[in-house]
Design a protein around this motif. Structure first.
Motif, PDB file in Angstrom:
ATOM      1  N   HIS A 116       0.860  -0.984  -0.007  1.00 45.64           N
ATOM      2  CA  HIS A 116      -0.038  -0.178  -0.003  1.00 45.64           C
ATOM      3  C   HIS A 116       0.743   1.460   0.030  1.00 45.64           C
ATOM      4  CE1 HIS A 116      -3.928  -1.925   0.307  1.00 45.64           C
ATOM      5  NE2 HIS A 116      -3.428  -2.511   1.168  1.00 45.64           N
ATOM      6  N   ARG A 173       2.489   3.781  -1.782  1.00 45.74           N
ATOM      7  CA  ARG A 173       2.544   4.160  -3.323  1.00 45.74           C
ATOM      8  C   ARG A 173       3.886   4.376  -3.876  1.00 45.74           C
ATOM      9  NH1 ARG A 173      -2.715   8.000  -4.414  1.00 45.74           N
ATOM     10  NH2 ARG A 173      -4.198   6.577  -3.331  1.00 45.74           N
ATOM     11  N   ARG A 233       0.124   3.967 -10.321  1.00 50.23           N
ATOM     12  CA  ARG A 233      -0.374   5.196  -9.505  1.00 50.23           C
ATOM     13  C   ARG A 233      -0.933   6.172 -10.196  1.00 50.23           C
ATOM     14  NH1 ARG A 233       4.545   5.870  -7.620  1.00 50.23           N
ATOM     15  NH2 ARG A 233       5.421   7.367  -9.194  1.00 50.23           N
ATOM     16  N   VAL A 253      -4.575   4.930 -10.327  1.00 46.24           N
ATOM     17  CA  VAL A 253      -5.469   5.058  -9.159  1.00 46.24           C
ATOM     18  C   VAL A 253      -5.923   6.481  -8.905  1.00 46.24           C
ATOM     19  CG1 VAL A 253      -5.184   4.933  -6.501  1.00 46.24           C
ATOM     20  CG2 VAL A 253      -4.413   2.961  -7.909  1.00 46.24           C
ATOM     21  N   GLU A 254      -4.835   7.489  -9.053  1.00 44.16           N
ATOM     22  CA  GLU A 254      -5.301   8.887  -8.976  1.00 44.16           C
ATOM     23  C   GLU A 254      -6.468   9.269  -9.858  1.00 44.16           C
ATOM     24  OE1 GLU A 254      -1.281  10.462  -9.664  1.00 44.16           O
ATOM     25  OE2 GLU A 254      -0.581  10.174  -7.589  1.00 44.16           O
ATOM     26  N   GLU A 255      -6.449   8.732 -11.012  1.00 41.55           N
ATOM     27  CA  GLU A 255      -7.468   9.112 -11.937  1.00 41.55           C
ATOM     28  C   GLU A 255      -8.660   8.629 -11.318  1.00 41.55           C
ATOM     29  OE1 GLU A 255      -6.277   7.455 -15.718  1.00 41.55           O
ATOM     30  OE2 GLU A 255      -4.911   9.076 -16.254  1.00 41.55           O
ATOM     31  N   LEU A 256      -8.897   7.304 -10.896  1.00 42.55           N
ATOM     32  CA  LEU A 256     -10.150   6.902 -10.331  1.00 42.55           C
ATOM     33  C   LEU A 256     -10.561   7.533  -8.876  1.00 42.55           C
ATOM     34  CD1 LEU A 256      -9.482   2.970 -10.418  1.00 42.55           C
ATOM     35  CD2 LEU A 256     -11.199   4.337 -11.509  1.00 42.55           C
ATOM     36  N   GLU A 257      -9.553   7.990  -8.240  1.00 39.97           N
ATOM     37  CA  GLU A 257      -9.733   8.820  -7.007  1.00 39.97           C
ATOM     38  C   GLU A 257     -10.174  10.420  -7.420  1.00 39.97           C
ATOM     39  OE1 GLU A 257      -6.312   7.394  -3.913  1.00 39.97           O
ATOM     40  OE2 GLU A 257      -5.867   9.232  -5.275  1.00 39.97           O
ATOM     41  N   ALA A 258      -9.908  11.015  -8.746  1.00 40.06           N
ATOM     42  CA  ALA A 258     -10.248  12.108  -9.232  1.00 40.06           C
ATOM     43  C   ALA A 258     -11.817  11.925  -9.893  1.00 40.06           C
ATOM     44  CB  ALA A 258      -9.389  12.776 -10.251  1.00 40.06           C
ATOM     45  N   THR A 280     -13.801   9.767  -8.883  1.00 48.92           N
ATOM     46  CA  THR A 280     -14.699   9.423  -7.515  1.00 48.92           C
ATOM     47  C   THR A 280     -15.049  10.679  -6.858  1.00 48.92           C
ATOM     48  OG1 THR A 280     -13.819   7.244  -7.222  1.00 48.92           O
ATOM     49  CG2 THR A 280     -14.986   8.411  -5.364  1.00 48.92           C
ATOM     50  N   TYR A 281     -14.152  11.746  -6.828  1.00 48.08           N
ATOM     51  CA  TYR A 281     -14.281  13.003  -6.111  1.00 48.08           C
ATOM     52  C   TYR A 281     -15.577  13.853  -6.848  1.00 48.08           C
ATOM     53  CZ  TYR A 281     -13.596  17.807  -4.070  1.00 48.08           C
ATOM     54  OH  TYR A 281     -13.750  18.914  -3.896  1.00 48.08           O
ATOM     55  N   GLU A 334     -18.930  12.426  -6.543  1.00 50.77           N
ATOM     56  CA  GLU A 334     -19.295  12.683  -5.235  1.00 50.77           C
ATOM     57  C   GLU A 334     -20.194  14.436  -5.130  1.00 50.77           C
ATOM     58  OE1 GLU A 334     -17.874  11.840  -0.858  1.00 50.77           O
ATOM     59  OE2 GLU A 334     -16.705  13.472  -1.760  1.00 50.77           O
TER      60      GLU A 334
END
Length: 366
Positions: free
Chosen positions: A324, A326, A334, A337-342, A344-345, A348
């Protein structure tokens, strides 16, 4: 001037003192009005009174704590003649204006240095306001820097003068108010510490020209730049000494007997404790037995093997998954994952905006 205006003026001056590079509130061609600053900062009469009430409550609690710690109410009375001698001594040691002279000595040069750094014509502030690199700004001559500062704030000099005019008299008055209680407290301490003949010798010396010169300067000299610099230079070797002695001190502290818990007390000791506490010994026994059976009381200080080894680190490492971290990931992983986090935000935020629309609510970001 009303009391409300005076409060606003004083607090506005303080705000300006702490941030002299703040934007001008004044109309063109006028020095900034301090009361406008106060109103812009939403400093109302009630908020000022609330702040004072909170401060007084906290100070009362602090005073009560100090009185309890030092038990000043249990000290024996002081002989009036002894106290009179000590009052003469402290009146000489703290003549009127002593605190202000000390503060001027310590903070006068420092304050001027800080004001120079946050002045609109300083390299620091020009860089902050313009975003231009420091090397470019450093190459400019003084008139150019002054002209740049004047473009952003043509009233900065007036503001600095106003700050000084508003704040300095208040500080002088506050320091003057501090001197009488300081003399009174010091007089009582001197009266308890020194004999009458010693106080008499002090007073005789302070009455001489040399003594008067000493009492006039001794307090201000505590804050002399050379004294402060010498103290600061002494800090690194002192810190080295403390760090070097740490293993030795730690070893010596470990030799001290361990603190006992309720579970360590015998029945006889429990009966003695119950008598001192004026409680039923049965209650203490039940608590002790409960702790013994449940193991809730852990003597961390007694766990020498745990504190002296790497067991704690190893135990934490057992629960740690290096995957875990990074820094161990590939660039592609990496980025994914960052694109998925963006995404998701964003989803939301979109869902929240839609919910507000359905509820007839105003978007707080608009």
């Amino acid at each position: 001037m009303t009391m409300s205006s005076w409060k606003s003026l004083a607090l506005a001056g303080t705000v300006a003192l702490l941030s002299p590079a703040a934007p001008a509130w004044a109309e063109p061609g006028k020095a900034p009005a301090a009361e406008v600053v106060a109103e812009d900062s939403m400093l109302s009469e009630s908020s000022l009174d609330d702040a004072k009430a909170r401060m007084r409550k906290e100070m009362d609690e602090a005073i009560a704590l100090v009185e309890k710690i030092f038990a000043t109410d249990t000290l024996p009375p002081i002989d009036p003649a002894q106290l009179a001698l000590a009052q003469q001594t402290t009146a000489a040691l703290i003549p009127a204006g002593s605190l202000e002279r000390m503060l001027d000595n310590l903070y006068g040069k420092v304050f001027k240095s800080i004001m120079a750094q946050v002045d609109g014509a300083s390299d620091l502030m020009i860089g902050i306001k313009t975003g231009v690199d420091s090397d470019t700004i450093a190459a400019l001559d003084a008139p150019s820097k002054q002209a740049i500062a004047d473009l952003f704030d043509p009233h900065r000099k007036q503001r600095e003068e106003q700050v000084t005019a508003v704040i300095k008299p208040v500080i002088s008055e506050v320091l003057a108010d501090l001197e009488p209680p300081m003399r009174a407290g010091l007089a009582r301490a001197y009266a308890r510490t020194f004999a009458a003949d010693q106080l008499g010798q002090f007073n005789a010396f302070f009455a001489t020209p040399a003594g008067q010169a000493y009492t006039r300067e001794w307090m201000a000299l505590q804050a002399d730049p050379e004294v402060m610099l010498a103290m600061i230079k002494a800090v690194p070797p002192l810190a080295d000494k403390v760090i070097d002695r740490a293993p030795q001190v730690e070893g010596q502290l470990k030799e001290l007997p361990k603190e006992r818990a309720l579970a360590d007390l015998s029945d006889a000791e429990l009966r003695k404790l119950a008598k001192l506490l004026k409680v039923d010994v049965k209650t203490l026994k039940e608590t002790r037995d409960s702790w013994n059976s449940s193991g809730e009381m852990v003597d961390v200080a007694a766990s020498d093997e745990w504190s002296d080894s790497d067991d704690a680190v190893d135990a934490a490492a057992d629960d740690y998954d290096a995957g875990h971290d990074r820094s161990n990931w590939s660039e592609a992983d990496r980025k994914a994952v960052e694109e998925l986090e963006a995404a998701t935000y964003e989803a939301e935020q979109s869902a929240a905006a839609n919910a507000r629309k359905r509820l007839g609510m105003t978007d707080p970001t608009s």
